[in-house]
Design an enzyme around this catalytic site. Structure first.
Site, PDB file in Angstrom:
ATOM      1  N   LYS A  55      -9.930   2.852  59.746  1.00  0.00           N
ATOM      2  CA  LYS A  55      -9.127   1.931  59.326  1.00  0.00           C
ATOM      3  C   LYS A  55      -7.816   2.326  59.462  1.00  0.00           C
ATOM      4  CE  LYS A  55     -12.300  -0.883  56.375  1.00  0.00           C
ATOM      5  NZ  LYS A  55     -12.756  -1.183  54.733  1.00  0.00           N
ATOM      6  N   GLY A  71      -8.402   2.582  53.479  1.00  0.00           N
ATOM      7  CA  GLY A  71      -9.408   2.900  52.089  1.00  0.00           C
ATOM      8  C   GLY A  71     -10.641   2.201  52.329  1.00  0.00           C
ATOM      9  N   ASP A  72     -11.544   2.615  51.632  1.00  0.00           N
ATOM     10  CA  ASP A  72     -12.924   2.063  51.612  1.00  0.00           C
ATOM     11  C   ASP A  72     -13.635   2.497  50.435  1.00  0.00           C
ATOM     12  OD1 ASP A  72     -15.863   1.028  52.518  1.00  0.00           O
ATOM     13  OD2 ASP A  72     -14.456   0.011  53.682  1.00  0.00           O
ATOM     14  N   SER A  73     -14.546   1.579  49.762  1.00  0.00           N
ATOM     15  CA  SER A  73     -15.136   2.012  48.616  1.00  0.00           C
ATOM     16  C   SER A  73     -16.911   1.689  48.678  1.00  0.00           C
ATOM     17  CB  SER A  73     -14.649   1.221  47.258  1.00  0.00           C
ATOM     18  OG  SER A  73     -13.453   2.001  47.117  1.00  0.00           O
ATOM     19  N   GLY A 108     -13.061   6.245  49.855  1.00  0.00           N
ATOM     20  CA  GLY A 108     -12.699   7.191  50.848  1.00  0.00           C
ATOM     21  C   GLY A 108     -11.085   6.588  51.117  1.00  0.00           C
TER      22      GLY A 108
END
Length: 197
Positions: A55, A71-73, A108
């Protein structure tokens, strides 16, 4: 110099806004399913970090002089990564699996400035309440958890159903301010440089 958030997440934006930053929002266009499929043998932490990195990288070329954050969760429950439920029915199903249990929320992060990059995953243990079926059905109908990793929020209605966390609260909401601060320091920048109030 600005902070560019490569995400449409209202929670990530809220974290930065509440921390005095007015981020430029540039949602990334990444095929998350294809990327996750290509990393099927990677560790859960690496898979989540790869999403964040993809991203940030997809947006960074437009902003070579700004700090870009991706970001990613995902929730790691019983050894399986869980993303967003997307529907009330799936939300109720997920809560049937996680109520009364503890799981790891992996978030992340990728922070980029020019040719410098910090990629890291935070892990926070979330202890889910043994919530009633009526409450979970009402929570699912509210729509709030449908676009949230692990089918919950910490900062809004979902807070009723989280008994406790072990780790960084801002990371659970979607973006670790301590991690971003450390990344900025590694670039020779102060967090306060980005404050607008």
């Amino acid at each position: 110099m600005r902070i560019v958030l490569a995400s449409a997440s209202p929670s990530r934006r809220m974290i930065l806004t509440n921390a005095g930053v007015d981020p430029l929002i540039r949602p990334a266009d990444v095929d998350e399913d294809a990327l996750l499929a290509s990393l099927s043998h990677a560790t859960p932490a690496r898979r989540v970090a790869a999403l964040a990195e993809a991203k940030a990288l997809s947006v960074a070329g437009e902003f070579p002089d700004d700090v870009v954050i991706g970001g990613d969760s995902m929730l790691l429950l019983d050894g399986r990564l869980q993303g967003k439920p997307h529907t009330p029915e799936k939300t109720v199903e997920r809560w049937g699996e996680q109520a009364g249990k503890a799981a790891e929320l992996l978030t992340g992060h990728c922070v980029i400035l020019g040719d410098r990059k910090v990629v890291e995953t935070t892990s926070t243990t979330v202890h889910f309440a043994d919530a009633s079926e009526a409450d979970i059905a009402a929570y699912a109908r509210s729509g709030e958890p449908l676009q949230c990793a692990g089918a919950f929020t910490l900062e809004a209605l979902g807070g009723w159903f989280i008994d406790r966390i072990e780790g960084d609260p801002s990371s659970v909401i979607g973006l670790s301010l301590p991690l971003v601060r450390r990344a900025l320091y590694s670039f020779g920048l102060d967090a306060s440089h980005f404050w607008t109030r």
